[in-house]
Design a protein around this motif. Structure first.
Motif, PDB file in Angstrom:
ATOM      1  N   GLU A 117       0.862  -1.194   0.000  1.00 26.76           N
ATOM      2  CA  GLU A 117       0.000   0.000   0.000  1.00 26.76           C
ATOM      3  C   GLU A 117       0.892   1.235   0.000  1.00 26.76           C
TER       4      GLU A 117
ATOM      5  N   VAL B  11      -3.761   5.975  -0.138  1.00 27.72           N
ATOM      6  CA  VAL B  11      -4.451   7.109   0.460  1.00 27.72           C
ATOM      7  C   VAL B  11      -3.557   8.333   0.322  1.00 27.72           C
TER       8      VAL B  11
ATOM      9  N   GLU C 177      -7.395   6.960  -3.003  1.00 25.69           N
ATOM     10  CA  GLU C 177      -8.365   7.745  -2.239  1.00 25.69           C
ATOM     11  C   GLU C 177      -7.718   9.069  -1.840  1.00 25.69           C
TER      12      GLU C 177
ATOM     13  N   LYS D 144      -7.941  12.350   0.479  1.00 22.08           N
ATOM     14  CA  LYS D 144      -8.546  12.961   1.649  1.00 22.08           C
ATOM     15  C   LYS D 144      -8.053  14.405   1.733  1.00 22.08           C
TER      16      LYS D 144
ATOM     17  N   ARG E  49      -3.425   8.485  10.659  1.00 16.50           N
ATOM     18  CA  ARG E  49      -3.644   7.331  11.533  1.00 16.50           C
ATOM     19  C   ARG E  49      -4.807   6.469  11.015  1.00 16.50           C
ATOM     20  N   ALA E  50      -5.862   7.106  10.529  1.00 19.18           N
ATOM     21  CA  ALA E  50      -6.971   6.338   9.974  1.00 19.18           C
ATOM     22  C   ALA E  50      -6.496   5.468   8.811  1.00 19.18           C
ATOM     23  N   ALA E  51      -5.589   6.001   8.015  1.00 19.50           N
ATOM     24  CA  ALA E  51      -5.078   5.244   6.874  1.00 19.50           C
ATOM     25  C   ALA E  51      -4.214   4.079   7.316  1.00 19.50           C
ATOM     26  N   THR E  52      -3.291   4.321   8.251  1.00 19.70           N
ATOM     27  CA  THR E  52      -2.431   3.210   8.700  1.00 19.70           C
ATOM     28  C   THR E  52      -3.243   2.168   9.449  1.00 19.70           C
ATOM     29  N   ASP E  53      -4.236   2.604  10.207  1.00 20.77           N
ATOM     30  CA  ASP E  53      -5.084   1.644  10.920  1.00 20.77           C
ATOM     31  C   ASP E  53      -5.902   0.802   9.920  1.00 20.77           C
ATOM     32  N   ALA E  54      -6.369   1.440   8.860  1.00 20.36           N
ATOM     33  CA  ALA E  54      -7.180   0.717   7.878  1.00 20.36           C
ATOM     34  C   ALA E  54      -6.392  -0.371   7.177  1.00 20.36           C
ATOM     35  N   PHE E  55      -5.073  -0.171   7.057  1.00 19.19           N
ATOM     36  CA  PHE E  55      -4.226  -1.147   6.370  1.00 19.19           C
ATOM     37  C   PHE E  55      -3.576  -2.151   7.332  1.00 19.19           C
ATOM     38  N   ARG E  56      -3.935  -2.071   8.619  1.00 19.39           N
ATOM     39  CA  ARG E  56      -3.382  -3.028   9.574  1.00 19.39           C
ATOM     40  C   ARG E  56      -3.793  -4.454   9.219  1.00 19.39           C
TER      41      ARG E  56
END
Length: 312
Positions: A130, A257, A283, A285, A304-311
């Protein structure tokens, strides 16, 4: 800073000999069995920042960072320009990936780090899981003209005047080449470097902050930052103009992202938008109320939302 994970020390640190007389300083943090991510610092020349480790869940990610050639604690340091191009940095990333035994990794970078991230991913797409970018910069002539030839001066006229002050009046039509000469002259190099870097510090945040100006104007930082930036930008980063957006189709199939401040005066959002249009499946943002700085409102939360989504 609540959007960041808690402070995280490096778990391992060392140097990798990448040839041409260069050794790059490398760090790892987080879970050694976690999802690999490589963090690319900005500048060129800013070096590893401890805060950069905090964008990632340390239980989920194996976080890899390195000082690029001539930056941070890599040797030779102090903005060394020999064998130092964008494509050397791309090769260094591959050497580091292989040395660490990583098959594919997430690529995370902001500003100049976004430039390097795109160049690497378009060269080695099979090695990228990613991509997360912030404050997109692709070193097109139009982008360089905006920040170094009077575009951003319309927003920061007083600061622009200070940026031009070291340049002889008859050379101010081309500040980049003028600064290249100033930085090559030992008699004026240090003062020119501070003036160059203060301009970045003055424009980086939506609301001007003296702390940024002072950070960028610190003499040792400023010399490395200015020498590397001018070296890269006077050569167009060894890219064809528009190459990174032109070749964004190579990223098809790689989730991505793009986090971009609406009022980014260093890297205006048109570049991020054009990249998003050219990168299938990306995407965008767009963060209202934010400029270029990673600490501007909303930026850290989006990252953080992006890194969390790719966890995993």
């Amino acid at each position: 800073m609540d959007e960041l994970y808690p402070p995280l020390p490096a778990r391992a640190e060392g140097f990798l000999d990448v040839g041409d007389g260069h050794r790059i300083r490398c760090q790892e943090a987080g879970n050694p069995d976690g999802k690999p991510v490589v963090v690319l610092h900005g500048g060129p020349g800013s070096g590893i920042a401890p805060m950069a480790r905090r964008h990632f869940d340390p239980e989920a990610y194996r976080i890899v960072l390195f000082d690029q050639r001539g930056a941070g604690q890599s040797t030779p340091g102090a903005g060394d320009l020999a064998a130092n191009t964008l494509w050397h940095l791309v090769s260094d990333m591959e050497a580091l990936r292989e040395r660490l035994g990583i098959n594919r990794w997430q690529v995370f970078g902001g500003s100049w780090g976004a430039t390097l991230a795109l160049a690497y991913a378009e060269t080695h797409p099979s090695r990228v899981s990613e991509i997360i970018l912030r404050g997109v910069f692709t070193v097109r002539q139009s982008e360089l003209d905006w920040i170094y030839r009077g575009g951003a001066a319309n927003l920061f006229p007083r600061e622009w005047e200070a940026f031009l002050a070291p340049i002889p009046a008859d050379r101010r039509d081309d500040p980049l080449s003028a600064y290249a000469e100033l930085l090559a002259d030992a008699r004026v190099r240090d003062a020119a470097a501070v003036a160059w870097s203060r301009w970045e510090g003055a424009t980086v945040s939506l609301y001007p902050q003296e702390s940024f100006v002072q950070q960028y104007a610190e003499p040792a930082f400023a010399l490395t930052f200015a020498r590397l930036a001018v070296h890269y930008f006077t050569h167009g980063a060894w890219l064809e103009d528009g190459q990174l957006i032109r070749d964004a189709g190579k990223l098809a199939g790689i989730p991505g992202v793009i986090v971009q401040g609406r009022y980014d005066a260093v890297c205006p959002p048109t570049t991020a938008y054009e990249l998003h249009q050219a990168w299938p499946g990306s995407e965008l943002k767009l963060i209202e109320g934010a400029g270029h700085a990673v600490t501007d409102p909303g930026v850290l939360a989006a990252l953080r939302a992006a890194t969390d989504a790719f966890r995993p």
